[in-house]
Motif scaffolding. Structure first.
Motif, PDB file in Angstrom:
ATOM      1  N   GLY A 209       0.794  -1.226   0.000  1.00  0.00           N
ATOM      2  CA  GLY A 209       0.000   0.000   0.000  1.00  0.00           C
ATOM      3  C   GLY A 209       0.820   1.266   0.000  1.00  0.00           C
ATOM      4  N   GLU A 210       2.121   1.149   0.240  1.00  0.00           N
ATOM      5  CA  GLU A 210       2.980   2.334   0.290  1.00  0.00           C
ATOM      6  C   GLU A 210       3.906   2.438  -0.916  1.00  0.00           C
ATOM      7  OE1 GLU A 210       5.107   2.159   3.935  1.00  0.00           O
ATOM      8  OE2 GLU A 210       3.306   2.098   5.194  1.00  0.00           O
ATOM      9  N   TRP A 211       4.259   1.309  -1.490  1.00  0.00           N
ATOM     10  CA  TRP A 211       5.173   1.327  -2.619  1.00  0.00           C
ATOM     11  C   TRP A 211       4.464   1.778  -3.887  1.00  0.00           C
ATOM     12  CZ3 TRP A 211       6.497  -4.316  -1.093  1.00  0.00           C
ATOM     13  CH2 TRP A 211       7.391  -4.310  -0.004  1.00  0.00           C
ATOM     14  N   PRO A 212       5.175   2.509  -4.745  1.00  0.00           N
ATOM     15  CA  PRO A 212       4.576   2.893  -6.029  1.00  0.00           C
ATOM     16  C   PRO A 212       4.347   1.661  -6.903  1.00  0.00           C
ATOM     17  CG  PRO A 212       6.904   3.477  -5.966  1.00  0.00           C
ATOM     18  CD  PRO A 212       6.529   3.061  -4.581  1.00  0.00           C
ATOM     19  N   ILE A 213       3.276   1.695  -7.686  1.00  0.00           N
ATOM     20  CA  ILE A 213       2.933   0.591  -8.586  1.00  0.00           C
ATOM     21  C   ILE A 213       3.246   1.011 -10.018  1.00  0.00           C
ATOM     22  CG2 ILE A 213       1.116  -0.964  -9.380  1.00  0.00           C
ATOM     23  CD1 ILE A 213       1.780  -1.326  -6.458  1.00  0.00           C
ATOM     24  N   GLN A 214       3.951   0.139 -10.733  1.00  0.00           N
ATOM     25  CA  GLN A 214       4.264   0.413 -12.130  1.00  0.00           C
ATOM     26  C   GLN A 214       3.971  -0.818 -12.973  1.00  0.00           C
ATOM     27  OE1 GLN A 214       8.061   2.317 -13.007  1.00  0.00           O
ATOM     28  NE2 GLN A 214       8.317   2.870 -10.855  1.00  0.00           N
ATOM     29  N   ARG A 215       3.677  -0.572 -14.252  1.00  0.00           N
ATOM     30  CA  ARG A 215       3.532  -1.706 -15.165  1.00  0.00           C
ATOM     31  C   ARG A 215       4.908  -2.329 -15.373  1.00  0.00           C
ATOM     32  NH1 ARG A 215       0.554  -0.778 -20.566  1.00  0.00           N
ATOM     33  NH2 ARG A 215       2.107   0.883 -20.768  1.00  0.00           N
ATOM     34  N   VAL A 219       9.793  -1.276 -16.233  1.00  0.00           N
ATOM     35  CA  VAL A 219      11.015  -1.560 -15.471  1.00  0.00           C
ATOM     36  C   VAL A 219      11.694  -2.865 -15.926  1.00  0.00           C
ATOM     37  CG1 VAL A 219      10.416  -0.277 -13.388  1.00  0.00           C
ATOM     38  CG2 VAL A 219       9.588  -2.628 -13.672  1.00  0.00           C
ATOM     39  N   ALA A 220      11.178  -3.463 -16.998  1.00  0.00           N
ATOM     40  CA  ALA A 220      11.763  -4.723 -17.483  1.00  0.00           C
ATOM     41  C   ALA A 220      11.401  -4.924 -18.948  1.00  0.00           C
ATOM     42  CB  ALA A 220      11.263  -5.911 -16.652  1.00  0.00           C
ATOM     43  N   VAL A 221      12.186  -5.743 -19.630  1.00  0.00           N
ATOM     44  CA  VAL A 221      11.924  -6.103 -21.018  1.00  0.00           C
ATOM     45  C   VAL A 221      11.404  -7.541 -21.043  1.00  0.00           C
ATOM     46  CG1 VAL A 221      12.905  -6.448 -23.303  1.00  0.00           C
ATOM     47  CG2 VAL A 221      13.699  -4.543 -21.877  1.00  0.00           C
ATOM     48  N   VAL A 222      10.219  -7.714 -21.614  1.00  0.00           N
ATOM     49  CA  VAL A 222       9.591  -9.031 -21.700  1.00  0.00           C
ATOM     50  C   VAL A 222       9.729  -9.552 -23.122  1.00  0.00           C
ATOM     51  CG1 VAL A 222       7.454 -10.346 -21.422  1.00  0.00           C
ATOM     52  CG2 VAL A 222       7.956  -8.419 -19.883  1.00  0.00           C
ATOM     53  N   ALA A 223      10.188 -10.776 -23.278  1.00  0.00           N
ATOM     54  CA  ALA A 223      10.375 -11.330 -24.625  1.00  0.00           C
ATOM     55  C   ALA A 223      10.027 -12.811 -24.640  1.00  0.00           C
ATOM     56  CB  ALA A 223      11.819 -11.129 -25.085  1.00  0.00           C
ATOM     57  N   SER A 347      -3.794 -19.871 -20.454  1.00  0.00           N
ATOM     58  CA  SER A 347      -2.582 -19.266 -20.996  1.00  0.00           C
ATOM     59  C   SER A 347      -2.625 -17.753 -20.826  1.00  0.00           C
ATOM     60  CB  SER A 347      -2.420 -19.609 -22.482  1.00  0.00           C
ATOM     61  OG  SER A 347      -3.494 -19.072 -23.233  1.00  0.00           O
ATOM     62  N   ILE A 348      -1.437 -17.166 -20.864  1.00  0.00           N
ATOM     63  CA  ILE A 348      -1.295 -15.711 -20.848  1.00  0.00           C
ATOM     64  C   ILE A 348      -0.418 -15.326 -22.033  1.00  0.00           C
ATOM     65  CG2 ILE A 348      -1.633 -15.316 -18.373  1.00  0.00           C
ATOM     66  CD1 ILE A 348       1.378 -15.540 -18.000  1.00  0.00           C
ATOM     67  N   ASN A 349      -0.497 -14.057 -22.443  1.00  0.00           N
ATOM     68  CA  ASN A 349       0.353 -13.594 -23.553  1.00  0.00           C
ATOM     69  C   ASN A 349       1.335 -12.536 -23.053  1.00  0.00           C
ATOM     70  OD1 ASN A 349      -1.007 -11.026 -23.602  1.00  0.00           O
ATOM     71  ND2 ASN A 349      -2.674 -12.006 -24.741  1.00  0.00           N
ATOM     72  N   SER A 350       2.246 -12.165 -23.926  1.00  0.00           N
ATOM     73  CA  SER A 350       3.304 -11.236 -23.518  1.00  0.00           C
ATOM     74  C   SER A 350       2.755  -9.867 -23.140  1.00  0.00           C
ATOM     75  CB  SER A 350       4.337 -11.107 -24.631  1.00  0.00           C
ATOM     76  OG  SER A 350       3.741 -10.587 -25.819  1.00  0.00           O
ATOM     77  N   THR A 351       1.692  -9.443 -23.793  1.00  0.00           N
ATOM     78  CA  THR A 351       1.094  -8.143 -23.457  1.00  0.00           C
ATOM     79  C   THR A 351       0.586  -8.138 -22.026  1.00  0.00           C
ATOM     80  OG1 THR A 351       0.460  -7.745 -25.760  1.00  0.00           O
ATOM     81  CG2 THR A 351      -0.709  -6.489 -24.061  1.00  0.00           C
ATOM     82  N   VAL A 353       1.688 -10.007 -19.598  1.00  0.00           N
ATOM     83  CA  VAL A 353       2.849  -9.994 -18.702  1.00  0.00           C
ATOM     84  C   VAL A 353       3.413  -8.578 -18.599  1.00  0.00           C
ATOM     85  CG1 VAL A 353       5.175 -10.894 -18.307  1.00  0.00           C
ATOM     86  CG2 VAL A 353       3.403 -12.404 -19.205  1.00  0.00           C
ATOM     87  N   LYS A 354       3.519  -7.890 -19.721  1.00  0.00           N
ATOM     88  CA  LYS A 354       4.046  -6.516 -19.720  1.00  0.00           C
ATOM     89  C   LYS A 354       3.170  -5.578 -18.903  1.00  0.00           C
ATOM     90  CE  LYS A 354       6.132  -6.972 -24.322  1.00  0.00           C
ATOM     91  NZ  LYS A 354       6.056  -6.563 -25.744  1.00  0.00           N
ATOM     92  N   ASN A 355       1.861  -5.823 -18.920  1.00  0.00           N
ATOM     93  CA  ASN A 355       0.916  -4.944 -18.217  1.00  0.00           C
ATOM     94  C   ASN A 355       0.742  -5.282 -16.743  1.00  0.00           C
ATOM     95  OD1 ASN A 355       0.348  -3.365 -20.453  1.00  0.00           O
ATOM     96  ND2 ASN A 355      -1.341  -4.678 -21.132  1.00  0.00           N
ATOM     97  N   MET A 356       1.435  -6.272 -16.269  1.00  0.00           N
ATOM     98  CA  MET A 356       1.297  -6.678 -14.868  1.00  0.00           C
ATOM     99  C   MET A 356       1.690  -5.526 -13.947  1.00  0.00           C
ATOM    100  SD  MET A 356       3.232  -9.791 -12.888  1.00  0.00           S
ATOM    101  CE  MET A 356       2.764 -10.275 -11.237  1.00  0.00           C
ATOM    102  N   PRO A 357       0.800  -5.137 -13.027  1.00  0.00           N
ATOM    103  CA  PRO A 357       1.149  -4.082 -12.068  1.00  0.00           C
ATOM    104  C   PRO A 357       2.066  -4.646 -10.978  1.00  0.00           C
ATOM    105  CG  PRO A 357      -1.094  -4.861 -11.685  1.00  0.00           C
ATOM    106  CD  PRO A 357      -0.596  -5.578 -12.895  1.00  0.00           C
ATOM    107  N   VAL A 358       3.196  -3.988 -10.771  1.00  0.00           N
ATOM    108  CA  VAL A 358       4.194  -4.497  -9.829  1.00  0.00           C
ATOM    109  C   VAL A 358       4.572  -3.396  -8.836  1.00  0.00           C
ATOM    110  CG1 VAL A 358       6.509  -5.469  -9.610  1.00  0.00           C
ATOM    111  CG2 VAL A 358       5.119  -6.016 -11.612  1.00  0.00           C
ATOM    112  N   PRO A 359       4.582  -3.709  -7.533  1.00  0.00           N
ATOM    113  CA  PRO A 359       5.046  -2.727  -6.551  1.00  0.00           C
ATOM    114  C   PRO A 359       6.560  -2.560  -6.671  1.00  0.00           C
ATOM    115  CG  PRO A 359       4.602  -4.830  -5.476  1.00  0.00           C
ATOM    116  CD  PRO A 359       4.143  -4.966  -6.896  1.00  0.00           C
ATOM    117  N   ILE A 360       7.049  -1.325  -6.640  1.00  0.00           N
ATOM    118  CA  ILE A 360       8.471  -1.066  -6.845  1.00  0.00           C
ATOM    119  C   ILE A 360       9.019  -0.245  -5.675  1.00  0.00           C
ATOM    120  CG2 ILE A 360      10.241  -0.234  -8.433  1.00  0.00           C
ATOM    121  CD1 ILE A 360       8.549  -2.311  -9.743  1.00  0.00           C
TER     122      ILE A 360
END
Length: 408
Positions: A209-215, A219-223, A347-351, A353-360
Motif C-alpha cells: 500500500g505504500e510502494w509505487p505501482i508500475q507496469r 522496469v523490465a523487457v519481456v520477450a 494461458s497468458i500472452n506477452s502483453t 505480462v508486460k501490463n502486470m502491475p508491480v510494486p516497486i
C-alpha cells in the motif's frame, strides 16, 4: 546361448552366501478386491493396499480400508513382515513399487505378496529385490489397456545372494542408518521451506500500500523465445540447449532433461538467456500460470522456448523481488484474472505480462527485504544437495553390501 549369456551376467557372491531364485525365498500370494457394492466389506480398520496406494517402503496405511468380512470375501490378509509389490499398473512403466508391511493388511490383485522363508529377513529381501529394479522394469509388458504388467514367473527366475541372518540384519541396519539421516535432513528441509514462505510473505507485506505501482514493461523487457518447428540448416547454423515449459518449475529451474534446437548464429543475442533473467511460463493449469524462477546461468549459452517468457529487469527492479511478487497471492491473482481458459489449459500472452502491475520499492529496500529470503533459500539449496548426495551414497553402499563387495 541365451542361458550362457545369463550365466555370464550372474553376480559373483561371496562363497559362503547362498544363491537363491526369488521363487524359493518364501511363500508367494495373490490378492483380490472385495465387491465394492457390498458396504459390509468396506470402511473397516484393515488397510487395503492396491497398486495406487503402495507408495511407501514401510507399508502401514491406505486411504481405502476393508472389514474383516471384506478381507475374507475377495481379498487376502497378510501379517507384518510381508513383502508387497506391484505387478500390474501404470506405475510399472517407470518404477517398481515394493515395500514391507508393518501391520496386518489386505491387498488387491494388482499386487503380489511374499512371506519370507525362515532365515530370511523381510527388509533385507526387499532391498535385494529393489536393487534389481532395472532388470525388473525390463520385464514389464504393456497390456491392451496401456498399463504395465509384470510376469510373476519371470520375476521368480531372478537370483539374489543370501548371507547369514545376522549379516542380513547388519546390512539392513547400515541402510537404515543413512535412511534416518536422510529423514532428519528432510524434516529440516520441510521446516525451512515453511520459513521461506513466511519470510517471503513478510517481505511483500512490509510495504504493501505504500510502494509505487508500475507496469512491468516500464522496469523490465519481456520477450518470448524461439519457436519450435522448422529448424534452419546450412552455414551459420548452431545447435544449443533450450529451456521449455517442463524445465521451468515454481521457484526453480530443472535442467535434468534439456533438449537442443538449431538456430542461426545471428539469432543468438535475441534468444540467449543471461544470468538473472526471470523465466515465466505461458500456459498450464489456471492456478499455475506465470510460474517461474530466476535463471542462474548454469548452461551458457542457453535459449528459451516461445512458451517461456524471459523478463530482463532494469536496475530499478531485482529479478528475485519480481519472482517473489509473481509467485505471491497477488501475482497469482493477476495471472488468473487475465489468463485465457480453454478446455484443458489456461494461458497468458506477452502483453498481459508486460501490463502486470508491480510494486516497486527502492532497490535498497528490495535488497534489504530479500536478504533473509536469500539466506534461507541458500540453506534450502544446501540441504537439498546434502540429501541428494546421501541418497547416492546409500544406493551405492547398499548395492555393494547386497553383492558382498563390501562387508559389514
Amino acid at each position: 546361448m541365451r542361458d550362457e549369456a545369463l550365466t555370464a551376467r550372474r553376480v559373483a557372491f561371496p562363497a559362503e552366501w547362498r544363491r537363491m531364485r526369488l521363487a524359493d525365498v518364501g511363500k508367494w500370494l495373490s490378492g483380490g478386491t472385495p465387491s465394492t457394492s457390498n458396504n459390509a466389506y468396506w470402511g473397516g480398520d484393515i488397510p487395503w493396499i492396491s497398486a495406487a496406494s503402495l507408495k511407501a517402503f514401510r507399508i502401514a496405511e491406505s486411504a481405502r480400508r476393508v472389514t474383516m468380512l471384506g478381507a475374507e470375501n475377495g481379498s487376502r490378509l497378510v501379517e507384518a513382515g510381508t513383502l508387497l509389490f506391484v505387478v500390474r499398473g501404470m506405475s510399472l512403466k517407470s518404477e517398481f513399487r515394493l515395500g514391507v508391511t508393518q501391520r496386518t493388511v489386505a491387498f488387491g490383485q494388482d499386487c503380489k505378496a511374499v512371506i519370507p522363508a525362515e532365515g530370511i529377513d523381510a527388509h533385507f529381501l526387499a532391498h535385494a529385490i529393489k536393487a534389481k529394479t532395472p532388470e525388473i522394469l525390463a520385464m514389464v509388458e504393456e497390456t491392451s489397456h496401456g498399463t504395465g504388467r509384470l510376469d510373476t514367473s519371470r520375476l521368480q527366475g531372478l537370483e539374489i545372494g543370501l548371507p547369514s541372518l545376522p549379516e542380513q540384519r547388519r546390512i539392513v541396519a547400515a541402510h537404515d542408518a543413512i535412511e534416518h539421516r536422510i529423514a532428519a535432513l528432510e524434516q529440516v528441509l520441510a521446516k525451512s521451506v515453511v520459513v521461506e514462505a513466511a519470510l517471503s510473505a513478510s517481505a511483500l507485506a512490509s510495504g504493501a500500500g505504500e510502494w509505487p505501482i508500475q507496469r512491468l514493461e516500464s522496469v523490465a523487457v519481456v520477450a518470448a523465445g524461439v519457436t519450435l518447428g522448422s529448424e534452419p540448416t546450412g552455414d551459420g547454423v548452431i545447435e544449443l540447449p533450450y529451456l521449455r515449459v517442463a524445465n521451468v518449475l515454481d521457484g526453480r529451474i530443472d535442467t535434468a532433461d534439456v533438449k537442443t534446437i538449431r538456430i542461426m548464429r545471428s539469432q543468438l543475442d535475441r534468444y540467449a538467456l543471461r544470468r538473472g533473467d526471470l523465466l515465466l511460463t505461458e500456459g498450464g493449469d489456471l492456478d499455475k500460470l506465470g510460474r517461474g524462477a530466476v535463471w542462474d546461468g548454469r548452461l551458457d549459452p542457453c535459449l528459451h522456448q516461445n512458451h517461456v517468457f524471459r523478463v530482463r529487469c532494469s536496475n530499478a527492479l531485482s529479478p528475485d523481488f519480481l519472482e517473489l511478487y509473481a509467485s505471491s497471492p497477488a501475482g497469482r491473482a493477476y495471472f488468473q484474472s487475465v489468463g485465457k481458459q480453454t478446455t484443458n489449459l489456461a494461458s497468458i500472452n506477452s502483453t498481459q505480462v508486460k501490463n502486470m502491475p508491480v510494486p516497486i520499492p527502492s532497490r535498497e529496500e528490495q535488497d534489504r527485504l530479500l536478504a533473509p529470503v536469500r539466506a534461507i533459500r541458500a540453506r534450502i539449496a544446501i540441504l537439498a544437495k546434502q540429501i541428494e548426495k546421501l541418497k547416492v551414497v546409500q544406493k551405492g553402499m547398499t548395492e555393494d553390501l547386497l553383492a558382498g563387495r563390501v562387508r559389514v
